[in-house]
Design an enzyme around this catalytic site. Structure first.
Site, mmCIF file in Angstrom:
data_model
loop_
_atom_site.group_PDB
_atom_site.id
_atom_site.type_symbol
_atom_site.label_atom_id
_atom_site.label_comp_id
_atom_site.label_asym_id
_atom_site.label_seq_id
_atom_site.Cartn_x
_atom_site.Cartn_y
_atom_site.Cartn_z
ATOM 1 N N LYS A 167 0.844 -1.196 0.000
ATOM 2 C CA LYS A 167 0.000 0.000 0.000
ATOM 3 C C LYS A 167 0.878 1.244 0.000
ATOM 4 C CE LYS A 167 -4.186 1.759 2.237
ATOM 5 N NZ LYS A 167 -5.196 1.485 3.286
ATOM 6 N N HIS A 181 -4.514 5.607 6.064
ATOM 7 C CA HIS A 181 -5.640 5.552 5.137
ATOM 8 C C HIS A 181 -6.420 6.867 5.134
ATOM 9 C CE1 HIS A 181 -8.748 3.369 2.826
ATOM 10 N NE2 HIS A 181 -9.599 4.142 3.465
ATOM 11 N N SER A 263 -44.242 -18.296 -2.028
ATOM 12 C CA SER A 263 -44.968 -17.459 -1.071
ATOM 13 C C SER A 263 -45.229 -16.064 -1.629
ATOM 14 C CB SER A 263 -44.186 -17.344 0.241
ATOM 15 O OG SER A 263 -44.159 -18.569 0.932
ATOM 16 N N GLU A 284 -30.376 -11.911 0.346
ATOM 17 C CA GLU A 284 -31.110 -10.710 -0.038
ATOM 18 C C GLU A 284 -30.197 -9.587 -0.514
ATOM 19 O OE1 GLU A 284 -33.615 -13.153 2.654
ATOM 20 O OE2 GLU A 284 -31.570 -12.374 2.817
ATOM 21 N N GLN A 345 -41.224 -13.139 11.194
ATOM 22 C CA GLN A 345 -41.639 -13.116 9.784
ATOM 23 C C GLN A 345 -42.476 -11.891 9.434
ATOM 24 O OE1 GLN A 345 -40.522 -16.263 8.126
ATOM 25 N NE2 GLN A 345 -39.502 -16.051 10.106
ATOM 26 N N ARG A 391 -50.283 -11.666 3.162
ATOM 27 C CA ARG A 391 -50.401 -13.132 3.129
ATOM 28 C C ARG A 391 -51.853 -13.552 2.972
ATOM 29 N NH1 ARG A 391 -51.263 -17.574 6.524
ATOM 30 N NH2 ARG A 391 -49.915 -19.370 6.054
#
Length: 547
Positions: A167, A181, A263, A284, A345, A391
């Site tokens: 680096k 950094h 679902s 996800e 859920q 649902r």
């Protein structure tokens, strides 16, 4: 480095480069699409490779063009779990049009990385996910050229190049030193001299091959589905049927799902258009990133999972907004009305979550006909669109011919002399109608407004309700923070004659039970709404008597 490359390629001038990170400059602290040819924003680590997977999927399965996707990332970034979602999916999908280049310089922002310069362990991990892995000295040009040649010649698997580097190489003040950094050099003139002095380098960039056009999928003569008034239909089923129909109407529509397609009912799209359906499994973050990559190539992605699980990918949604991306997201199984599955859920934060995204659209239809029309409207809506589905079944009250649009609402009940307004969305519209029937028996007229569009919300309809009634009750299957009630209050914040507003929402942590038990326990059923209406009217009458 990226901006320096753009300068060398002639995409920006010296003057613009010197304006780096100043107010008004396109060259922000991290690149965004404000500076072409940047397709997506950078800066939040762990997103480049997942988006690259989406671009590579588009190249192989949608565009069907021989372009290659190159991703550059640092070794510190490999600590992000989303990187390994991407490794896993790319290896499983055999994305041999994808090459990852990892700068293994061993130094993070505050300390050494977990593996330091152990490029062989990095490579072993990549191979375990089905990648072709190469280790090399990142400062040897011949080794770099050989590795890139190997990458372009590999078939059947993606390639990862792990380049061992120092680096800050060449600058004594920072080379291979921790805690440097993002900090300015102490002696910039010395650093410039160490790197060979001031130079003006230019490179000639090869023009991409434009002879091949992206693949286009045919369309059919299908139309959006409709349902008879009075039918009992789950809005999640309406989403799946409408999406499948839209796929036939628009050849650029693609669908992704997080392994719950039976679902969310995106499985109906998968059956109708298997070449445009992408199973992203229980990942996800990778699902949203893939959708971002696909929309960058001009496709129209719809991504679906349980609304509760989209919270895992919230940073990807936030960064998609920074990227000026156009995404359509569907979260099913909203609220306590899902019943026995329990609070893990139940999406109870999602309206607030998506309302907070810059330029977003938040929709919560109460019936199937509304859902179908809104699914179609999302296809051309800019920014991040979120559709919340249910649902359980709800009563179809919206006629198929009635106008349903983003920013609209539906007046379910009204009279010339309404006493109270009940503002509801989704499953609570049925409960609002029950409350209105109860109140009517007590000679109280209740106006029921179905706010299927929460952002943007129907300001004129709410302002009319504020003028014509003595109080407003909002009711939602969501936590009270940031949901429908707050959206209504925001819309009426400056109204000169705003009546009192009473918010009904889920306030206690739910448990398992039947939908009816849970809605009642949460205080968002018809009886609770009627009690709230009485409270507002009694309060208003008391205030009037005092004056």
């Amino acid at each position: 480095m990226y901006y320096a490359m753009l300068k060398a390629a002639g995409a920006i001038t010296d003057e613009e480069l010197l304006g780096f990170r100043t107010f008004g400059s396109r060259l922000e602290g991290h690149p965004t699409p404000r500076i072409p040819p940047t397709d997506v924003a950078t800066g939040s680590l762990g997103q480049g490779l997942p988006v690259g997977v989406g671009l590579a999927l588009a190249g192989k399965r949608l565009d069907r063009l021989p372009y290659r996707v190159w991703v550059l990332c640092g070794d510190s970034e490999l600590a992000e779990g989303s990187i390994w979602e991407a490794f896993q999916h790319a290896g499983w999908a055999g994305l041999d049009n994808l090459t990852l280049i990892v700068d293994v310089n061993r130094l993070g922002q505050t300390r050494e990385t977990m593996l330091g310069w152990d490029v062989e362990t990095h490579a072993a991990r990549a191979r375990a996910f089905g990648w072709h892995a190469v280790t090399l000295d990142g400062h040897r040009l011949d080794a770099i050229e050989d590795a890139l040649t190997t990458a372009t010649g590999t078939t059947g698997a993606p390639t990862a190049l792990f380049a061992r580097t120092l680096k800050g190489r060449g600058v004594a003040d920072v080379e291979d030193q921790p805690d440097k950094h993002g900090k300015p050099l102490r002696h910039p003139e010395q650093a410039i001299a160490e790197l060979g002095g001031e130079r003006s380098l230019t490179v000639s960039v090869r023009t991409p091959d434009r002879e091949s056009e992206p693949h286009r999928f045919p369309t059919t003569g299908v139309i959006l589905p409709t349902w008879e008034v009075g039918a009992q239909v789950a809005t999640r089923l309406a989403y799946g049927q409408a999406l499948a129909a839209l796929g036939g109407m628009r050849g650029n529509v693609v669908a992704l799902d997080g392994e719950v397609s039976n679902s969310t009912y995106s499985e109906l799209f998968a059956k109708a258009h298997p070449e445009r359906y992408f199973e992203m499994f229980i990942a996800e973050q990778q699902m949203i990133a893939a959708a971002v990559g696909m929309q960058a190539r001009g496709w129209t992605p719809y991504a679906s999972t349980f609304g509760a699980f989209l919270s895992r990918a919230y940073d990807f949604v936030r960064m998609a907004a920074v990227s000026r991306a156009n995404l359509r997201l569907c979260g099913s199984h909203a609220g306590v009305s899902i019943g026995e599955d329990g609070p893990s859920q139940m999406a109870l934060e999602d309206i607030a979550m998506f309302r907070a995204v810059h330029g977003s659209t938040v929709l919560h239809p109460s019936d199937a006909n509304q859902t179908a029309r809104l699914v179609a409207a999302m296809a051309t809506q800019p920014g991040i669109s979120y559709l919340r589905t249910l649902r359980g079944k709800t009563t179809v009250r919206t006629p198929a011919y009635e106008d349903v649009h983003i920013g609209g609402s539906r007046l379910v009940h009204a009279s010339e002399h309404d006493d109270i307004t009940i503002v509801a969305c989704g499953s609570t519209v049925d409960e609002a109608v029950k409350a209105a029937d109860l109140l009517r028996g007590e000679r109280i007229n209740a106006r029921v407004l179905d706010c299927y569009s929460i952002k943007p919300i129907d300001h004129p309809a709410l302002h009319t309700a504020a003028l014509m009634t003595r109080g407003i009750v909002t009711v939602e299957d969501h936590w009270p923070e940031g949901g429908l009630g707050d959206a209504v209050l925001a819309a009426l914040a400056t109204h000169p004659r705003r009546p009192p507003v009473h918010k009904l929402a889920v306030t206690d942590m739910p448990v398992s039970g039947t939908p009816a038990e849970l809605v009642h326990a949460a205080g968002i059923d018809g009886d609770a709404i009627a009690r709230a209406a009485h409270y507002l009217l009694d309060t208003a009458d008391t205030a009037t008597a005092r004056t």
